[in-house]
Design a protein around this motif. Sequence first.
Motif, PDB file in Angstrom:
ATOM      1  N   MET A   1       0.761  -1.395  -0.034  1.00  0.00           N
ATOM      2  CA  MET A   1       0.515   0.457  -0.139  1.00  0.00           C
ATOM      3  C   MET A   1       0.571   0.721  -0.149  1.00  0.00           C
ATOM      4  O   MET A   1       1.631   1.227   0.980  1.00  0.00           O
ATOM      5  CB  MET A   1      -0.280  -0.282   0.876  1.00  0.00           C
ATOM      6  N   SER A   2       0.641   1.801  -1.500  1.00  0.00           N
ATOM      7  CA  SER A   2       1.617   3.474  -1.273  1.00  0.00           C
ATOM      8  C   SER A   2       1.157   4.278  -0.205  1.00  0.00           C
ATOM      9  O   SER A   2       1.770   5.347   0.734  1.00  0.00           O
ATOM     10  CB  SER A   2       1.475   3.399  -2.463  1.00  0.00           C
ATOM     11  N   SER A   3       0.399   4.539   0.277  1.00  0.00           N
ATOM     12  CA  SER A   3      -0.026   5.585   1.392  1.00  0.00           C
ATOM     13  C   SER A   3      -1.420   4.995   1.822  1.00  0.00           C
ATOM     14  O   SER A   3      -2.468   3.859   1.623  1.00  0.00           O
ATOM     15  CB  SER A   3      -0.819   6.980   1.349  1.00  0.00           C
ATOM     16  N   SER A   4      -2.018   5.503   3.195  1.00  0.00           N
ATOM     17  CA  SER A   4      -2.799   4.960   3.821  1.00  0.00           C
ATOM     18  C   SER A   4      -4.110   6.056   4.501  1.00  0.00           C
ATOM     19  O   SER A   4      -3.686   7.580   4.392  1.00  0.00           O
ATOM     20  CB  SER A   4      -2.184   3.802   5.209  1.00  0.00           C
ATOM     21  N   THR A  10       5.998   5.592   8.023  1.00  0.00           N
ATOM     22  CA  THR A  10       5.903   4.087   7.365  1.00  0.00           C
ATOM     23  C   THR A  10       6.219   2.921   8.114  1.00  0.00           C
ATOM     24  O   THR A  10       7.675   3.519   8.746  1.00  0.00           O
ATOM     25  CB  THR A  10       5.657   3.911   5.986  1.00  0.00           C
ATOM     26  N   PRO A  11       6.407   1.471   8.824  1.00  0.00           N
ATOM     27  CA  PRO A  11       6.372   0.744   9.750  1.00  0.00           C
ATOM     28  C   PRO A  11       7.797   0.628   7.919  1.00  0.00           C
ATOM     29  O   PRO A  11       7.845   0.029   7.337  1.00  0.00           O
ATOM     30  CB  PRO A  11       5.975  -0.121  10.170  1.00  0.00           C
ATOM     31  N   THR A  12       9.100   0.083   8.842  1.00  0.00           N
ATOM     32  CA  THR A  12      10.054  -0.505   8.374  1.00  0.00           C
ATOM     33  C   THR A  12       9.531  -1.859   7.637  1.00  0.00           C
ATOM     34  O   THR A  12      10.423  -1.895   5.957  1.00  0.00           O
ATOM     35  CB  THR A  12      11.536  -0.463   9.133  1.00  0.00           C
ATOM     36  N   PHE A  13       9.723  -2.780   8.357  1.00  0.00           N
ATOM     37  CA  PHE A  13       8.931  -4.222   7.346  1.00  0.00           C
ATOM     38  C   PHE A  13       8.323  -3.385   5.657  1.00  0.00           C
ATOM     39  O   PHE A  13       8.140  -4.921   4.921  1.00  0.00           O
ATOM     40  CB  PHE A  13       8.251  -4.703   8.143  1.00  0.00           C
ATOM     41  N   PHE A  14       7.320  -2.657   5.942  1.00  0.00           N
ATOM     42  CA  PHE A  14       6.506  -2.387   4.993  1.00  0.00           C
ATOM     43  C   PHE A  14       7.424  -2.283   3.734  1.00  0.00           C
ATOM     44  O   PHE A  14       6.618  -2.303   2.425  1.00  0.00           O
ATOM     45  CB  PHE A  14       6.281  -0.445   4.763  1.00  0.00           C
ATOM     46  N   LYS A  15       8.560  -1.965   3.535  1.00  0.00           N
ATOM     47  CA  LYS A  15       9.497  -2.024   1.988  1.00  0.00           C
ATOM     48  C   LYS A  15       9.160  -3.518   1.545  1.00  0.00           C
ATOM     49  O   LYS A  15       9.690  -3.573   0.268  1.00  0.00           O
ATOM     50  CB  LYS A  15      11.081  -1.343   2.791  1.00  0.00           C
ATOM     51  N   ASP A  16       9.464  -4.519   2.427  1.00  0.00           N
ATOM     52  CA  ASP A  16       9.183  -5.737   1.669  1.00  0.00           C
ATOM     53  C   ASP A  16       7.888  -6.103   1.362  1.00  0.00           C
ATOM     54  O   ASP A  16       7.803  -7.447   1.137  1.00  0.00           O
ATOM     55  CB  ASP A  16       9.579  -7.001   2.904  1.00  0.00           C
ATOM     56  N   ALA A  17       6.983  -5.100   2.121  1.00  0.00           N
ATOM     57  CA  ALA A  17       5.267  -6.366   1.748  1.00  0.00           C
ATOM     58  C   ALA A  17       5.059  -5.743   0.249  1.00  0.00           C
ATOM     59  O   ALA A  17       5.456  -5.482  -0.249  1.00  0.00           O
ATOM     60  CB  ALA A  17       4.822  -4.833   2.633  1.00  0.00           C
ATOM     61  N   LEU A  18       4.045  -6.574   0.027  1.00  0.00           N
ATOM     62  CA  LEU A  18       3.682  -6.969  -1.236  1.00  0.00           C
ATOM     63  C   LEU A  18       2.630  -6.421  -1.437  1.00  0.00           C
ATOM     64  O   LEU A  18       2.072  -6.094  -2.853  1.00  0.00           O
ATOM     65  CB  LEU A  18       3.216  -8.894  -1.987  1.00  0.00           C
ATOM     66  N   CYS A  19       2.183  -5.852  -0.403  1.00  0.00           N
ATOM     67  CA  CYS A  19       0.595  -5.111  -0.500  1.00  0.00           C
ATOM     68  C   CYS A  19       1.043  -3.339  -1.502  1.00  0.00           C
ATOM     69  O   CYS A  19       0.097  -2.911  -1.823  1.00  0.00           O
ATOM     70  CB  CYS A  19      -0.290  -4.535   0.487  1.00  0.00           C
ATOM     71  N   LYS A  20       2.495  -2.826  -1.026  1.00  0.00           N
ATOM     72  CA  LYS A  20       2.823  -1.481  -1.781  1.00  0.00           C
ATOM     73  C   LYS A  20       1.992  -1.444  -3.599  1.00  0.00           C
ATOM     74  O   LYS A  20       2.170  -2.437  -4.274  1.00  0.00           O
ATOM     75  CB  LYS A  20       3.960  -1.826  -2.258  1.00  0.00           C
ATOM     76  N   THR A  47       0.606 -14.563   0.864  1.00  0.00           N
ATOM     77  CA  THR A  47       1.862 -15.419   0.004  1.00  0.00           C
ATOM     78  C   THR A  47       2.980 -13.859   0.869  1.00  0.00           C
ATOM     79  O   THR A  47       3.780 -14.020   0.222  1.00  0.00           O
ATOM     80  CB  THR A  47       1.943 -15.183  -1.273  1.00  0.00           C
ATOM     81  N   CYS A  48       3.007 -13.120   1.381  1.00  0.00           N
ATOM     82  CA  CYS A  48       3.419 -11.994   1.821  1.00  0.00           C
ATOM     83  C   CYS A  48       4.489 -12.229   2.537  1.00  0.00           C
ATOM     84  O   CYS A  48       4.177 -12.649   4.115  1.00  0.00           O
ATOM     85  CB  CYS A  48       3.084 -10.618   2.259  1.00  0.00           C
ATOM     86  N   PRO A  49       5.583 -11.658   2.641  1.00  0.00           N
ATOM     87  CA  PRO A  49       6.620 -12.750   3.648  1.00  0.00           C
ATOM     88  C   PRO A  49       6.828 -11.593   4.815  1.00  0.00           C
ATOM     89  O   PRO A  49       7.287 -11.909   5.823  1.00  0.00           O
ATOM     90  CB  PRO A  49       7.995 -12.592   2.487  1.00  0.00           C
ATOM     91  N   VAL A  50       5.764 -10.818   5.327  1.00  0.00           N
ATOM     92  CA  VAL A  50       5.628  -9.557   6.025  1.00  0.00           C
ATOM     93  C   VAL A  50       4.373  -9.763   6.850  1.00  0.00           C
ATOM     94  O   VAL A  50       4.143  -8.667   7.610  1.00  0.00           O
ATOM     95  CB  VAL A  50       6.124  -8.094   5.687  1.00  0.00           C
ATOM     96  N   SER A  51       3.673 -10.477   6.503  1.00  0.00           N
ATOM     97  CA  SER A  51       1.862 -10.372   6.462  1.00  0.00           C
ATOM     98  C   SER A  51       2.249 -11.039   8.249  1.00  0.00           C
ATOM     99  O   SER A  51       1.321 -10.057   9.118  1.00  0.00           O
ATOM    100  CB  SER A  51       1.565 -11.663   6.435  1.00  0.00           C
ATOM    101  N   GLU A  52       2.967 -11.613   9.361  1.00  0.00           N
ATOM    102  CA  GLU A  52       3.203 -11.727  10.537  1.00  0.00           C
ATOM    103  C   GLU A  52       3.291 -10.099  11.714  1.00  0.00           C
ATOM    104  O   GLU A  52       2.321  -9.830  12.420  1.00  0.00           O
ATOM    105  CB  GLU A  52       3.459 -12.480  11.134  1.00  0.00           C
ATOM    106  N   GLN A  53       4.240  -9.959  10.559  1.00  0.00           N
ATOM    107  CA  GLN A  53       4.610  -7.931  11.583  1.00  0.00           C
ATOM    108  C   GLN A  53       3.756  -7.208  10.964  1.00  0.00           C
ATOM    109  O   GLN A  53       2.947  -6.549  11.577  1.00  0.00           O
ATOM    110  CB  GLN A  53       5.665  -7.968  10.586  1.00  0.00           C
ATOM    111  N   CYS A  54       2.663  -7.041   9.862  1.00  0.00           N
ATOM    112  CA  CYS A  54       1.832  -6.352   9.286  1.00  0.00           C
ATOM    113  C   CYS A  54       1.089  -6.199  10.029  1.00  0.00           C
ATOM    114  O   CYS A  54      -0.024  -5.786  10.934  1.00  0.00           O
ATOM    115  CB  CYS A  54       1.898  -7.040   7.866  1.00  0.00           C
ATOM    116  N   LEU A  55       0.176  -7.518  10.462  1.00  0.00           N
ATOM    117  CA  LEU A  55      -1.256  -7.953  11.195  1.00  0.00           C
ATOM    118  C   LEU A  55      -0.536  -7.686  13.054  1.00  0.00           C
ATOM    119  O   LEU A  55      -1.381  -7.073  13.361  1.00  0.00           O
ATOM    120  CB  LEU A  55      -1.159  -9.645  11.356  1.00  0.00           C
ATOM    121  N   ALA A  56       0.472  -7.717  13.736  1.00  0.00           N
ATOM    122  CA  ALA A  56       1.369  -7.344  14.938  1.00  0.00           C
ATOM    123  C   ALA A  56       0.537  -6.011  14.779  1.00  0.00           C
ATOM    124  O   ALA A  56       0.592  -5.883  15.827  1.00  0.00           O
ATOM    125  CB  ALA A  56       2.397  -7.922  15.479  1.00  0.00           C
TER     126      ALA A  56
END
Length: 95
Positions: A1-4, A10-20, A47-56
């Motif tokens: 997600m580019s913005s909200s 923006t959290p640091t893990f967001f750079k690896d998020a598939l939703c950008k 399939t996102c590598p940071v989904s657990e961080q995103c949920l948290a």
Amino acid sequence: MSSSPFNFQTPTFFKDALCKGAPQDWFFPEFSGNHRGIRQAKQLCSTCPVSEQCLAYGMETNSSGVWGGITLDRGNIKKKKRMQIQQQQQTGETK
């Protein structure tokens, strides 16, 4: 997600998020009124590598919308999904 629709750092893990770059209304349907994108959002999260961080992050910040493939309401997992997770934990299944 580019913005909200929220003003947040923006959290640091967001750079690896598939939703950008994905449509925001997939993840925040309560603001757009478009609930059809939820399935696409959850599929992307699966399939996102940071989904657990995103949920948290979504839970820690009391967010609403789809975070890490789970629909949150003010940081809480929606009741139906919470019941499914509890049932899976009891039977030994995973997400």
